[in-house]
Design a protein around this motif. Structure first.
Motif, PDB file in Angstrom:
ATOM      1  N   LEU A  23     -10.135  81.667  27.193  1.00 34.00           N
ATOM      2  CA  LEU A  23      -9.622  81.996  28.519  1.00 34.00           C
ATOM      3  C   LEU A  23      -8.462  82.982  28.430  1.00 34.00           C
ATOM      4  CD1 LEU A  23      -9.740  78.435  30.112  1.00 34.00           C
ATOM      5  CD2 LEU A  23     -11.217  80.375  30.681  1.00 34.00           C
ATOM      6  N   LEU A  24      -7.616  82.819  27.436  1.00 30.06           N
ATOM      7  CA  LEU A  24      -6.522  83.773  27.242  1.00 30.06           C
ATOM      8  C   LEU A  24      -7.063  85.175  26.959  1.00 30.06           C
ATOM      9  CD1 LEU A  24      -4.089  81.566  25.153  1.00 30.06           C
ATOM     10  CD2 LEU A  24      -3.521  82.671  27.322  1.00 30.06           C
ATOM     11  N   LYS A  25      -8.164  85.252  26.240  1.00 28.37           N
ATOM     12  CA  LYS A  25      -8.735  86.562  25.921  1.00 28.37           C
ATOM     13  C   LYS A  25      -9.327  87.248  27.138  1.00 28.37           C
ATOM     14  CE  LYS A  25     -11.086  87.831  22.459  1.00 28.37           C
ATOM     15  NZ  LYS A  25     -10.203  88.998  22.189  1.00 28.37           N
ATOM     16  N   LEU A  26      -9.719  86.492  28.151  1.00 23.44           N
ATOM     17  CA  LEU A  26     -10.261  87.132  29.354  1.00 23.44           C
ATOM     18  C   LEU A  26      -9.263  88.115  29.949  1.00 23.44           C
ATOM     19  CD1 LEU A  26     -12.061  84.302  31.363  1.00 23.44           C
ATOM     20  CD2 LEU A  26     -13.121  86.172  30.103  1.00 23.44           C
ATOM     21  N   THR A 184     -13.795  74.557  34.781  1.00 23.22           N
ATOM     22  CA  THR A 184     -14.659  75.366  35.635  1.00 23.22           C
ATOM     23  C   THR A 184     -13.934  76.662  35.947  1.00 23.22           C
ATOM     24  OG1 THR A 184     -15.909  73.547  36.632  1.00 23.22           O
ATOM     25  CG2 THR A 184     -15.721  75.563  37.918  1.00 23.22           C
ATOM     26  N   MET A 185     -14.608  77.768  35.694  1.00 19.66           N
ATOM     27  CA  MET A 185     -14.096  79.082  36.029  1.00 19.66           C
ATOM     28  C   MET A 185     -14.854  79.597  37.252  1.00 19.66           C
ATOM     29  SD  MET A 185     -13.956  78.207  32.719  1.00 19.66           S
ATOM     30  CE  MET A 185     -15.597  78.643  32.116  1.00 19.66           C
ATOM     31  N   GLU A 190     -18.470  82.184  42.508  1.00 13.03           N
ATOM     32  CA  GLU A 190     -19.509  81.710  41.590  1.00 13.03           C
ATOM     33  C   GLU A 190     -18.882  80.853  40.495  1.00 13.03           C
ATOM     34  OE1 GLU A 190     -23.158  83.480  38.843  1.00 13.03           O
ATOM     35  OE2 GLU A 190     -21.701  84.837  39.761  1.00 13.03           O
ATOM     36  N   PRO A 191     -19.253  79.565  40.394  1.00 14.45           N
ATOM     37  CA  PRO A 191     -18.657  78.700  39.376  1.00 14.45           C
ATOM     38  C   PRO A 191     -19.393  78.798  38.033  1.00 14.45           C
ATOM     39  CG  PRO A 191     -20.049  77.384  40.803  1.00 14.45           C
ATOM     40  CD  PRO A 191     -20.122  78.798  41.312  1.00 14.45           C
ATOM     41  N   PHE A 192     -18.600  78.680  36.968  1.00 13.71           N
ATOM     42  CA  PHE A 192     -19.115  78.640  35.606  1.00 13.71           C
ATOM     43  C   PHE A 192     -18.484  77.413  34.957  1.00 13.71           C
ATOM     44  CE2 PHE A 192     -19.121  82.934  37.082  1.00 13.71           C
ATOM     45  CZ  PHE A 192     -20.245  83.541  36.553  1.00 13.71           C
ATOM     46  N   PHE A 193     -19.283  76.375  34.736  1.00 13.92           N
ATOM     47  CA  PHE A 193     -18.747  75.109  34.246  1.00 13.92           C
ATOM     48  C   PHE A 193     -18.936  74.972  32.747  1.00 13.92           C
ATOM     49  CE2 PHE A 193     -19.856  70.680  33.024  1.00 13.92           C
ATOM     50  CZ  PHE A 193     -18.563  70.180  33.033  1.00 13.92           C
ATOM     51  N   ILE A 198     -18.220  80.475  29.037  1.00  9.60           N
ATOM     52  CA  ILE A 198     -17.313  81.621  29.128  1.00  9.60           C
ATOM     53  C   ILE A 198     -18.042  82.913  28.781  1.00  9.60           C
ATOM     54  CG2 ILE A 198     -15.214  82.667  28.201  1.00  9.60           C
ATOM     55  CD1 ILE A 198     -14.038  79.872  27.984  1.00  9.60           C
ATOM     56  N   GLU A 199     -18.981  82.859  27.826  1.00  5.25           N
ATOM     57  CA  GLU A 199     -19.747  84.058  27.515  1.00  5.25           C
ATOM     58  C   GLU A 199     -20.572  84.502  28.720  1.00  5.25           C
ATOM     59  OE1 GLU A 199     -19.737  86.191  24.928  1.00  5.25           O
ATOM     60  OE2 GLU A 199     -17.980  85.024  24.319  1.00  5.25           O
ATOM     61  N   THR A 200     -21.108  83.548  29.467  1.00  2.40           N
ATOM     62  CA  THR A 200     -21.851  83.905  30.682  1.00  2.40           C
ATOM     63  C   THR A 200     -20.919  84.521  31.710  1.00  2.40           C
ATOM     64  OG1 THR A 200     -23.260  81.974  30.253  1.00  2.40           O
ATOM     65  CG2 THR A 200     -23.487  83.031  32.396  1.00  2.40           C
ATOM     66  N   LEU A 201     -19.713  83.985  31.822  1.00  2.00           N
ATOM     67  CA  LEU A 201     -18.720  84.584  32.721  1.00  2.00           C
ATOM     68  C   LEU A 201     -18.389  86.007  32.276  1.00  2.00           C
ATOM     69  CD1 LEU A 201     -16.512  84.608  34.908  1.00  2.00           C
ATOM     70  CD2 LEU A 201     -15.054  83.323  33.319  1.00  2.00           C
ATOM     71  N   ARG A 202     -18.227  86.216  30.978  1.00  2.00           N
ATOM     72  CA  ARG A 202     -17.939  87.565  30.486  1.00  2.00           C
ATOM     73  C   ARG A 202     -19.078  88.530  30.839  1.00  2.00           C
ATOM     74  NH1 ARG A 202     -13.675  87.625  26.504  1.00  2.00           N
ATOM     75  NH2 ARG A 202     -14.485  89.616  25.744  1.00  2.00           N
ATOM     76  N   TRP A 203     -20.303  88.043  30.738  1.00  2.00           N
ATOM     77  CA  TRP A 203     -21.458  88.857  31.151  1.00  2.00           C
ATOM     78  C   TRP A 203     -21.351  89.250  32.618  1.00  2.00           C
ATOM     79  CZ3 TRP A 203     -25.136  86.962  34.716  1.00  2.00           C
ATOM     80  CH2 TRP A 203     -26.278  87.772  34.899  1.00  2.00           C
ATOM     81  N   ARG A 204     -20.931  88.283  33.466  1.00  2.00           N
ATOM     82  CA  ARG A 204     -20.789  88.580  34.894  1.00  2.00           C
ATOM     83  C   ARG A 204     -19.677  89.609  35.133  1.00  2.00           C
ATOM     84  NH1 ARG A 204     -24.141  88.536  38.152  1.00  2.00           N
ATOM     85  NH2 ARG A 204     -24.580  86.313  38.422  1.00  2.00           N
ATOM     86  N   LEU A 205     -18.578  89.469  34.403  1.00  2.46           N
ATOM     87  CA  LEU A 205     -17.478  90.430  34.546  1.00  2.46           C
ATOM     88  C   LEU A 205     -17.901  91.815  34.058  1.00  2.46           C
ATOM     89  CD1 LEU A 205     -14.468  88.218  33.360  1.00  2.46           C
ATOM     90  CD2 LEU A 205     -15.173  88.702  35.719  1.00  2.46           C
TER      91      LEU A 205
END
Length: 213
Positions: A23-26, A184-185, A190-193, A198-205
């Motif tokens: 999360l810090l790396k995001l 949960t992010m 859009e939630p990412f649990f 986190i990799e899926t969230l990075r894909w979305r970003l």
């Protein structure tokens, strides 16, 4: 306008601890504001939705938290004491909770000071990283100092200004996101649990064009 990733997180959650380095790396890798939003653990705020007479769920969680830590190469040990006073055989939660309300309030205060995730990283590493007696001596103060914060000053702040309304607002926002667990992010509704999303969230970003590269 800066876009935001809300991070719903608990000091009692081993998976929140395991997610925190990523999360810090995001914030380093993407043009987003990573908003730390601590909540009370489900054992306190809604234990009937998680715990039952079927002990398989707890056994699996205990297996998976150790396995995931080994996979990530992160130090791990059962917390001593547990941030939530609870009998893990009966799942009864004590009325007396000397740790979790303070920790969650300190998390809210750390976020107000712009260092929520940093505080979460160092304190959760103390609690879940295998250090016995994390409540003893200056251990918690030293963890806060590693995040650039003064524990005594933060304790005074939450004594003067009750953090519970902000904690409750975070819990309401987590419910509104469509999920109930941590970590949960949430990005643009859009939630990412889970630590492993986190990799899926990075894909979305990436798809949103927010990578700094």
């Amino acid at each position: 306008m800066t876009r935001t990733v809300d991070v719903f997180w608990s000091f009692r959650s081993p998976f929140s601890y395991l997610a925190t380095p990523d999360l810090l790396k995001l914030g380093e890798d993407y043009d987003v504001a990573v908003q730390f939003r601590p909540v009370l653990p489900i054992a306190v705020r809604s234990k009937e939705s998680l715990f039952s007479d079927d002990k398989r769920r707890v056994r699996y969680l205990m297996l998976d938290m150790v396995r995931r830590a080994k996979f990530l190469g992160m130090p791990f040990g059962r917390p001593s004491p547990d941030p939530v006073v609870q009998d893990l055989e009966t799942f009864e939660v004590s009325d007396e909770q000397p740790y979790i309300y303070r920790l969650t309030g300190l998390g809210v205060e750390a976020d107000r000071r712009g260092k929520g995730l940093e505080f979460a990283f160092h304190v959760s590493a103390l609690i879940w990283g295998g250090t016995p007696g994390w409540t003893e001596g200056d251990k918690l103060a030293e963890a806060a100092a590693r995040a650039g914060l003064d524990l005594a000053d933060m304790d005074a702040a939450i004594a003067a200004d009750d953090p519970m309304p902000r904690i409750e607002a975070n819990q309401a926002a987590l419910d509104a996101s469509g999920h109930w667990g941590v970590p949960t992010m949430v990005f643009e509704g859009e939630p990412f649990f889970g630590q492993d999303r986190i990799e899926t969230l990075r894909w979305r970003l990436d798809r949103a064009g927010l990578s700094k590269q």
